[in-house]
Design a protein around this motif. Structure first.
Motif, PDB file in Angstrom:
ATOM      1  N   ASN A 153       0.769  -1.302   0.080  1.00 31.59           N
ATOM      2  CA  ASN A 153       0.103   0.051  -0.041  1.00 31.59           C
ATOM      3  C   ASN A 153       0.860   1.299   0.009  1.00 31.59           C
ATOM      4  O   ASN A 153       1.660   1.379   0.825  1.00 31.59           O
ATOM      5  CB  ASN A 153      -0.876   0.002   1.165  1.00 31.59           C
ATOM      6  N   THR A 154       0.651   1.977  -0.925  1.00 34.21           N
ATOM      7  CA  THR A 154       1.530   3.487  -1.147  1.00 34.21           C
ATOM      8  C   THR A 154       0.376   4.553  -0.988  1.00 34.21           C
ATOM      9  O   THR A 154      -0.877   4.701  -0.661  1.00 34.21           O
ATOM     10  CB  THR A 154       2.108   3.321  -2.473  1.00 34.21           C
ATOM     11  N   ILE A 155       1.369   5.630  -0.789  1.00 37.22           N
ATOM     12  CA  ILE A 155       0.641   6.902  -0.690  1.00 37.22           C
ATOM     13  C   ILE A 155       0.923   8.016  -1.969  1.00 37.22           C
ATOM     14  O   ILE A 155       2.337   7.746  -2.609  1.00 37.22           O
ATOM     15  CB  ILE A 155       1.395   7.639   0.442  1.00 37.22           C
ATOM     16  N   GLY A 156      -0.006   8.601  -2.245  1.00 33.46           N
ATOM     17  CA  GLY A 156      -0.099   9.486  -3.123  1.00 33.46           C
ATOM     18  C   GLY A 156       0.480   8.937  -4.841  1.00 33.46           C
ATOM     19  O   GLY A 156       0.945   9.575  -5.635  1.00 33.46           O
ATOM     20  N   GLY A 170       4.184   8.283  -8.800  1.00 37.58           N
ATOM     21  CA  GLY A 170       3.422   8.849  -7.805  1.00 37.58           C
ATOM     22  C   GLY A 170       4.433   9.401  -6.850  1.00 37.58           C
ATOM     23  O   GLY A 170       5.644   9.120  -6.886  1.00 37.58           O
ATOM     24  N   LEU A 171       3.873   9.741  -5.691  1.00 36.28           N
ATOM     25  CA  LEU A 171       4.707   9.981  -4.645  1.00 36.28           C
ATOM     26  C   LEU A 171       5.372   8.911  -3.856  1.00 36.28           C
ATOM     27  O   LEU A 171       6.260   9.321  -3.346  1.00 36.28           O
ATOM     28  CB  LEU A 171       3.749  10.505  -3.400  1.00 36.28           C
ATOM     29  N   SER A 172       5.004   7.640  -4.207  1.00 32.21           N
ATOM     30  CA  SER A 172       5.577   6.493  -3.857  1.00 32.21           C
ATOM     31  C   SER A 172       6.987   6.109  -4.712  1.00 32.21           C
ATOM     32  O   SER A 172       7.811   5.289  -4.135  1.00 32.21           O
ATOM     33  CB  SER A 172       4.862   5.280  -3.875  1.00 32.21           C
ATOM     34  N   SER A 173       7.201   7.047  -5.714  1.00 32.77           N
ATOM     35  CA  SER A 173       8.547   6.758  -6.151  1.00 32.77           C
ATOM     36  C   SER A 173       9.402   8.035  -6.394  1.00 32.77           C
ATOM     37  O   SER A 173       8.820   9.045  -6.527  1.00 32.77           O
ATOM     38  CB  SER A 173       8.356   6.126  -7.486  1.00 32.77           C
TER      39      SER A 173
END
Length: 717
Positions: free
Chosen positions: A139-142, A188-191
């Motif tokens: 599960n990631t953010i953004g 996304g914000l996750s990378s």
């Protein structure tokens, strides 16, 4: 860019159209009829496969059996250009594979070290950093993508070099009008939190930053993921934005290095307040990103790349058309509407780039009239409209909802003589003072001209009020004989200034071309007609010449001119030494009994328009006193001619001047010009005009200067 009405052609959704040449041609015909003037063909999508003959990337035929191993880019490009449409090639940049339908030749799978690394928490609520293609769910953010596509790392130099090599290959091999980038961003914000990015990051922050906790932490509260910003969150956003902007600058440099001018466009979402999630700062470098309180505004604005682009396709992907509708639907902000998105994009880019509103047509399936309203809003509030995607138009037959006539309330009809008063008014609004004409002159050069083509001379009017908004006036020659097509000329093409850049000029031209092509006509000239008003594209600039190139014309690289000079008190005429010429030549007015000799001279030396026009002039009662001939003293044969015309108001004209090949190189032309000017002066003509010449220096000997400029253009049908 010109009218800026684009349609996007995605590979998978349009594969039946792309792989069937007849279907693609039919679709382009419908685009043209709808007033769409440009197509964007995706030539590399997120799979990493391409639909052209590449020496770098794998062909789509290896991935999808619906495709043959052939050059679809070449086929589609030729068809679109033949239909008068601009053609752009698009690639999905930082996406190189598909996790749901993987293939061993996908670059993102073949080179796993290229993949972006994403940061999230696993089922045990522990932080994890893993390649995007990993099957383990985190599960990631953004993240705006669901990781079905295999994104690659923009900070990886091998990745950037690969993408640049593809762009260069396309620009080198194909006569496209421009390139369009998509997915020039992070997932996304996750990378990206992989080893390549970490190494570059540590060159700046190794001793002061704990990776990734000092960027941000992920925690779960009441079943929902929450982000806890670290001390270096702002620096991380700036780092990613600079990475993307550095790549965009490299693309700009690559585009500019080509041996012809190409347009560089980029697609992004319009939701700028959230766009830091994907790391692409498409704002102007002068924009203060106050939406992002966690960044150093002065540092972040340095990463704005709007100025690097020729155009920004901004995704106005909202079902609500107006800001009021979004407010009534309790949307989070005004920019959750087409109108609001346009306002936001214009504000963020600071008008540093042409913004074209882009629509996702599927969003209007339940209310097709809103599609028409949304298109109109794009044209009113931005600099054009892009439709995503062609498949919706083809599969659902939505053409009437996107037609330039339907969505703007315009219609075409034949231009009539009783439109002359309105036409003169329109003319006064469209052309600068030096190109103004009287109603009588316009009438004589168009409706009264025997070559005037009424079927191809059209006007465009508003449905409301029936106002004249534009017109095209055309001429056509008689048939040139069995098996030979006629020539045609665009005498004038004009659009009311406030309605320019909306596709009306394209719509008028293509409608006229369709009529002319059925005559049949083999060649169309911009101006240059007999009894012309313009000898080419008047007052040519990049915008006008780009329009004609888009329509398929070959446009001259050099300008030609109309010149003017005064004869009274002109000491350049008085000081000209004629003594050396008088030993070989003399000049005099043509005698009527010499006209057959003149015809023979012209057919031998200047066959074509000069010979034809001089014979037509004399045979229709023209005065031989307006033709000055150069004769050799030795044999008294005609060795040159000059057409002049004098009016009773001290105005005069100098027409074509020509010297026999046998006596060229002796400056005999200067002598004939001098004698012709003296003749006009004796007729009390002072203000003299010369039309359609490139010989500024030749005529400049006697003080002539350009006062109107043109660029020649011709199209082979």
């Amino acid at each position: 860019m010109n009218s800026n009405y684009f349609v996007w052609i995605e590979i998978e959704a349009n594969k039946r159209t792309i792989t069937n040449a007849a279907c693609f041609e039919q679709a382009m015909e419908k685009c043209r009829a709808a007033g769409i003037d440009a197509v964007i063909l995706s030539v590399k999508d997120t799979t990493g496969f391409v639909i052209y003959e590449s020496e770098i990337a794998p062909h789509y035929a290896e991935y999808d059996e619906a495709f043959e191993k052939k050059d679809y880019l070449k086929e589609c490009l030729e068809t679109a250009h033949r239909k008068g449409l601009k053609f752009y090639a698009s690639i999905d940049v930082f996406a190189e594979g598909n996790k749901r339908k993987p293939h061993e030749k996908m670059p993102g799978i073949l080179r796993k070290d290229w993949q972006t690394y994403v940061y999230g928490i696993d089922e045990a609520k522990k932080p994890v950093i893993q390649p995007v293609s990993e099957k383990a769910v985190i599960n990631t953010i953004g993240s705006i993508d669901d990781f079905g596509e295999i994104f690659v790392n923009p900070a990886n130099e091998e990745v950037c070099s690969y993408e640049l090599s593809l762009l260069n290959e396309i620009m080198q091999k194909y006569t496209i009008d421009g390139i369009v980038l998509d997915r020039v961003r992070y997932v996304g914000l996750s990378s990206d939190f992989g080893p390549v990015t970490k190494k570059k990051w540590e060159q700046q922050f190794k001793d002061v930053c704990s990776w990734p906790e000092d960027i941000y932490r992920i925690k779960e509260e009441k079943g929902k993921l929450q982000i806890e910003y670290g001390n270096f969150f702002g620096e991380f956003l700036n780092f990613r934005a600079k990475t993307i902007t550095d790549f965009v600058k490299r693309v700009r440099k690559l585009v500019d290095s080509q041996d012809r001018r190409l347009e560089f466009l980029d697609y992004t979402g319009s939701w700028y307040p959230l766009y830091y999630h994907v790391g692409a700062n498409w704002a102007s470098k002068d924009y203060d990103a106050r939406e992002y309180p966690f960044v150093d505004i002065q540092e972040y604005k340095k990463t704005g790349y709007a100025e690097q682009l020729d155009g920004l396709l901004s995704g106005f992907y909202y079902p609500h058309v107006t800001e009021q509708e979004a407010e009534e639907a309790r949307q989070p902000a005004f920019w959750y509407s087409v109108e609001g998105a346009a306002r936001l994009a214009g504000h963020v880019t600071q008008n540093a780039v042409t913004v074209v509103g882009s629509l996702f047509l599927e969003q209007y399936r339940e209310n097709l009239e809103d599609m028409t309203r949304a298109i109109r809003m794009c044209f009113e509030k931005s600099h054009g409209c892009m439709l995503f995607d062609l498949s919706y138009l083809v599969d659902n037959d939505w053409w009437s909802y996107v037609s330039v006539n339907e969505q703007k309330g315009f219609f075409l009809e034949p231009l009539q003589e009783n439109d002359l008063t309105e036409l003169i008014q329109l003319w006064s609004e469209c052309f600068p003072e030096e190109f103004q004409v009287s109603a009588e002159h316009l009438h004589r050069c168009t409706f009264l001209d025997e070559q005037f083509c009424p079927e191809a001379s059209l006007c465009i009017r508003s449905r409301e009020g029936q106002r004249l908004l534009g017109a095209i006036l055309c001429k056509k020659s008689e048939s040139l004989g069995k098996g030979q097509n006629s020539n045609a000329w665009i005498t004038a093409l004009l659009i009311k200034p406030e309605f320019q850049n909306r596709g009306l000029g394209t719509h008028l031209y293509l409608a006229a071309q369709k009529v002319l092509s059925e005559k049949p006509v083999g060649r169309i000239y911009a101006g240059q007609d007999y009894h012309n008003i313009f000898s080419g594209i008047p007052a040519p600039d990049e915008k006008k010449t780009a329009f004609f190139r888009k329509m398929g014309f070959q446009v001259n690289t050099e300008e030609h001119y109309d010149l003017t000079a005064d004869l009274f008190g002109n000491d350049k005429i008085d000081r000209f030494d004629t003594s050396s010429f008088q030993e070989k030549f003399y000049a005099e007015v043509l005698k009527m009994e010499e006209k057959q000799e003149l015809y023979r001279f012209l057919q031998e030396e200047f066959p074509g328009i000069w010979a034809e026009s001089m014979e037509e002039y004399l045979e229709n009662g023209g005065s031989p006193c307006e033709i000055i001939v150069l004769k050799e003293l030795q044999n008294r044969k005609i060795a040159g001619f000059c057409k002049v015309h004098g009016n009773c108001d001290q105005n005069g004209e100098l027409g074509p001047i020509g010297i026999a090949r046998a006596v060229r190189g002796n400056h005999a032309g200067e002598y004939l010009l001098h004698q012709s000017l003296l003749h006009l002066r004796n007729l009390q003509c002072n203000h003299i005009r010369i039309d359609w010449t490139i010989l500024k220096d030749f005529y400049g000997i006697f003080g002539f200067q350009p006062y109107r400029a043109y660029r020649g253009a011709v199209k082979e049908l």
